[in-house]
Design an enzyme around this catalytic site. Structure first.
Site, mmCIF file in Angstrom:
data_model
loop_
_atom_site.group_PDB
_atom_site.id
_atom_site.type_symbol
_atom_site.label_atom_id
_atom_site.label_comp_id
_atom_site.label_asym_id
_atom_site.label_seq_id
_atom_site.Cartn_x
_atom_site.Cartn_y
_atom_site.Cartn_z
ATOM 1 N N GLN A 1 -3.371 4.584 3.496
ATOM 2 C CA GLN A 1 -4.007 3.465 2.801
ATOM 3 C C GLN A 1 -3.902 2.192 3.628
ATOM 4 O OE1 GLN A 1 -2.141 3.320 -1.025
ATOM 5 N NE2 GLN A 1 -3.748 4.526 -1.993
ATOM 6 N N GLY B 1 3.185 1.018 3.000
ATOM 7 C CA GLY B 1 3.450 2.431 3.264
ATOM 8 C C GLY B 1 4.565 3.002 2.425
ATOM 9 N N GLN C 1 0.881 -1.170 0.000
ATOM 10 C CA GLN C 1 0.000 0.000 0.000
ATOM 11 C C GLN C 1 0.908 1.207 0.000
ATOM 12 O OE1 GLN C 1 -3.156 0.169 -0.290
ATOM 13 N NE2 GLN C 1 -4.226 -1.472 0.780
ATOM 14 N N SER C 2 0.560 2.228 -0.827
ATOM 15 C CA SER C 2 1.478 3.342 -0.998
ATOM 16 C C SER C 2 1.723 4.117 0.282
ATOM 17 C CB SER C 2 0.943 4.328 -2.033
ATOM 18 O OG SER C 2 0.801 3.679 -3.245
ATOM 19 N N THR C 3 0.658 4.423 1.005
ATOM 20 C CA THR C 3 0.824 5.321 2.140
ATOM 21 C C THR C 3 0.313 4.655 3.396
ATOM 22 O OG1 THR C 3 -1.349 6.251 1.817
ATOM 23 C CG2 THR C 3 0.461 7.368 0.709
#
Ligand SMILES: [Zn+2]
Length: 712
Positions: A28, A64, A23-25
């Site tokens: 998320q 992340g 997940q990118s962040t």
């Protein structure tokens, strides 16, 4: 699915299935749990295709992390490594192209999968990178994924810029400013915060110095509000001590002057994927809207403050610390290091009453930053003199002669090494010749042997070229001094003191000479004295121990030797006589004045030295009255008898006062008469003077004869 199943072979199933979850962040990771759940569901697909559950490896360490670059994504790099080693039969990922959002990373992964015959699976289907159609499709997906990321970014960035240019983009505010309920910027409702900022600006306006502001806060033991920049408490207010750089930041921030601004700094990424920030000049800021919201100072005041700071910076800038040699008389300017904290020291001059500028070396950076006392300040005059002496002593003809001898010895050793290297070149030449002969001797048709011999000959030629190179390099490195160079070095030793002491040599040139010889000097001041560690360019060290320079009053003190001499002379002489002796010997007081009787008396009073009179009285000599009583005569008679040499005494002070030896016999009138006649010392009337007949003698008649004792 039948098509999919046909792509999976027993070879694939023998290897592991790798499930990559990302997940990118952090947002998320916390909120978009649906996506994560779907990513983990792919595990079921792998099992359906025939992989045993225990052979499905999940890589989820990159939660992340953005997919924009492979740098810093440990999990992705781990995945690529496993595929490269041939351990992976299949790679699983949700929208597989999102494995890597950078096309270079994605195509590299595709290529490695093709090499190792690894399958790729996402929610849409199963792909075999060895298959051209599948690979084309995967490539397109990657390109579209990158384009999607770019479009999202461009749209966001465009929106941000447009809002910023209108001054509507809400930016984080510095401490002291807050957004109200309607989103408008106002002053912080907390009166403590407002007062701290008002105090800062007020103090700066009054003093015109950021350091003075820090000192004022420090002296009053005040703290200053700040915002946490990041972390779980980001944006929250806290109180801390005010530092110099914080004052500068506040003074430079136009928001405190009520101006909206955006783009004061530039953020960029370097080749390693790390982010950096650099300040932009004001004309390159994206937005600056003065008067956009309430502030603590007016925009004019803000501009004035910046002008004051710029003027201060020109006088005390960082570059003055280790800068080039300047005109000032401080010899070690730019070379001094603080022995207590290791920072560079700056130069400060003070002017003596005679107008000469005297340097002090000061370590004040930390003191300025925190408003505390400075680390140390050392008077520079004696240090400069000692360094100059050291330099002149070091560059003697003798020292240079020793250096030249050492150079000769090194040259001799280099010559030996040179012979060894020359022999090595000769050996290589011989080997190359032998290889060439062997090659020429063989039948060219016999390719197997000829090829081997040719390769051998090539190797030998390469070795020969290397040996030649080494030899030439070593020859260049060890060039010894020729006779003219030696003569010039010797001449330098003779010329240097003359050049140094020549008053026409500018101070700047002396400092340049020092810089050619010294790397730096470290100073430590203790109560015992000043220690100077001098480092020469060649790596040699020298330690100087200097006494602490005397204070002004100490310098003006009369030396103890002079005091002792005066004490000794006063045994035999009056003040006047002592001053004559001192003047003859060229001895002056500590202030450089010649002694007069008055000055000498003042000195004796100060140092509690007994006068000549007191010393004579101590030995038992009698005053005029006392001897008159002892001999039963009139004081004038005593004076006359003394003049005639009938009784003895000593001169006791500059006014002519005499002291008389005790226990003397009273002269008979006959003795007085005889001596008076013999000396022709007659009275006005022509007859000889007789005290009992004539009464007191007028004061001005016959000054007493003084016996001046010659001193050694
Ligand atoms: Zn220091």
């Amino acid at each position: 699915m039948s098509d999919a199943v046909s792509k999976v072979t027993a070879g694939h199933l023998r290897r592991e299935a790798y499930l990559y979850v990302r997940q990118s962040t952090l947002y998320q990771v916390a909120n978009n749990t649906e996506s994560t759940r779907r990513q983990y569901d792919l595990r079921g697909r792998a099992i359906a295709l025939g992989w045993p559950a225990e052979h499905v490896v999940t890589i989820d360490v990159d939660q992340g992390q953005s997919g924009a670059s492979a740098a810093d994504r440990e999990g992705f790099q781990h995945l690529v490594a496993e595929v490269s080693l041939g351990k992976a039969g299949i790679v699983l990922g949700l929208e597989c192209s999102r494995l890597a959002r950078n096309n270079a990373d994605w195509h590299r992964l595709l290529q490695i999968c093709a090499f190792n015959n690894t399958l790729i699976l996402d929610e849409d289907g199963l792909y075999d990178p060895c298959n051209f159609n599948d690979r084309l499709l995967l490539g397109l997906k990657g390109t579209m994924s990158e384009a999607e990321l770019y479009l999202i970014r461009a749209r966001l960035r465009g929106g941000i810029l447009a809002k910023a240019q209108r001054g509507e983009l809400a930016l984080p505010l510095p401490a002291g400013l807050v957004y109200d309920a309607c989103g408008q910027v106002t002053l912080d409702p907390d009166a403590g915060v407002r007062r701290a900022l008002q105090h800062l600006f007020g103090t700066f306006t009054a003093t015109g110095s950021a350091r003075a502001v820090v000192k004022a806060f420090h002296a009053e033991n005040l703290s200053f509000p700040m915002h946490h920049q990041s972390g779980p408490h980001a944006g929250e207010l806290y109180w801390t001590t005010l530092t110099h750089d914080r004052v500068l930041k506040v003074l430079h921030n136009p928001r405190y002057a009520g101006a909206y601004c955006y783009g004061r700094s530039r953020h960029y990424q370097d080749a390693d994927g790390r982010y950096h920030t650099a300040a932009r000049p004001r004309d390159q800021w994206i937005t600056l809207i003065p008067g956009a919201h309430p502030g603590y100072i007016s925009f004019d005041q803000y501009e004035t403050n910046l002008a004051v700071l710029a003027a201060n910076a020109a006088a005390h800038g960082e570059d003055r610390k280790a800068g080039p040699a300047r005109e000032g008389p401080a010899l070690l300017q730019g070379l001094v290091v603080c022995g207590k904290c290791g920072r560079r020291m700056t130069v400060r001059y003070h002017t003596r009453t005679d107008g000469t500028a005297v340097p002090d070396y000061v370590c004040q950076v930390t003191g300025i930053a925190h408003g505390t006392p400075i680390c140390q300040a050392i008077p520079g005059a004696s240090i400069d003199a000692a360094i100059a002496g050291l330099i002149l002593d070091t560059l003697t003809p003798l020292a240079l002669e020793v250096a030249l001898t050492v150079t000769d010895e090194l040259a001799a050793r280099a010559a030996q090494a040179d012979q060894i290297r020359a022999a090595h070149v000769e050996r290589a030449q011989h080997a190359a010749d032998a290889a060439r002969r062997r090659y020429l001797a063989v039948d060219p048709a016999n390719r197997l042997v000829a090829d081997t011999l040719e390769a051998d000959w090539n190797d030998k030629l390469r070795e020969l070229a290397d040996a030649h190179d080494d030899y030439n390099k070593a020859c260049h490195a060890s060039t010894s001094l020729d006779d003219t160079q030696r003569d010039r070095i010797r001449a330098l030793a003779a010329d240097f003191p003359a050049l140094w002491n020549n008053p026409a040599t500018p101070m700047r040139e002396r400092k340049r000479l020092i810089r050619l010889l010294l790397t730096d000097a470290t100073l430590i001041k203790t109560s015992d004295g000043i220690t100077v560690h001098v480092r020469f360019r060649g790596g040699q060290n020298h330690l100087l121990n200097l006494p602490l320079p005397l204070n002004a009053w100490q310098q003006r003190q009369t030396p103890q030797t002079t005091i002792d001499l005066i004490d000794q002379l006063l045994d035999e002489h009056t003040y006047h006589q002592v001053t004559e002796i001192l003047t003859q010997r060229g001895i002056t007081s500590g202030e450089g004045n010649t002694f007069t009787a008055g000055r000498l008396r003042a000195h004796c009073d100060r140092y509690r030295i007994r006068s000549h009179y007191q010393r004579l009285r101590d030995t038992g000599l009698l005053t005029l009255d006392e001897i008159a009583r002892e001999l039963g005569a009139h004081s004038q008679s005593i004076k006359r008898w003394y003049r005639l040499g009938l009784i003895t005494g000593r001169l006791a002070d500059d006014r002519g006062t005499c002291l008389y030896h005790p226990g003397q016999a009273r002269p008979t009138p006959a003795q007085v008469e005889d001596t008076g006649r013999t000396l022709g010392n007659t009275h006005r009337s022509g007859r000889s003077y007789h005290p009992s007949l004539d009464g007191p003698l007028p004061q001005n008649v016959g000054a007493p004869r003084h016996t001046v004792h010659a001193t050694s």
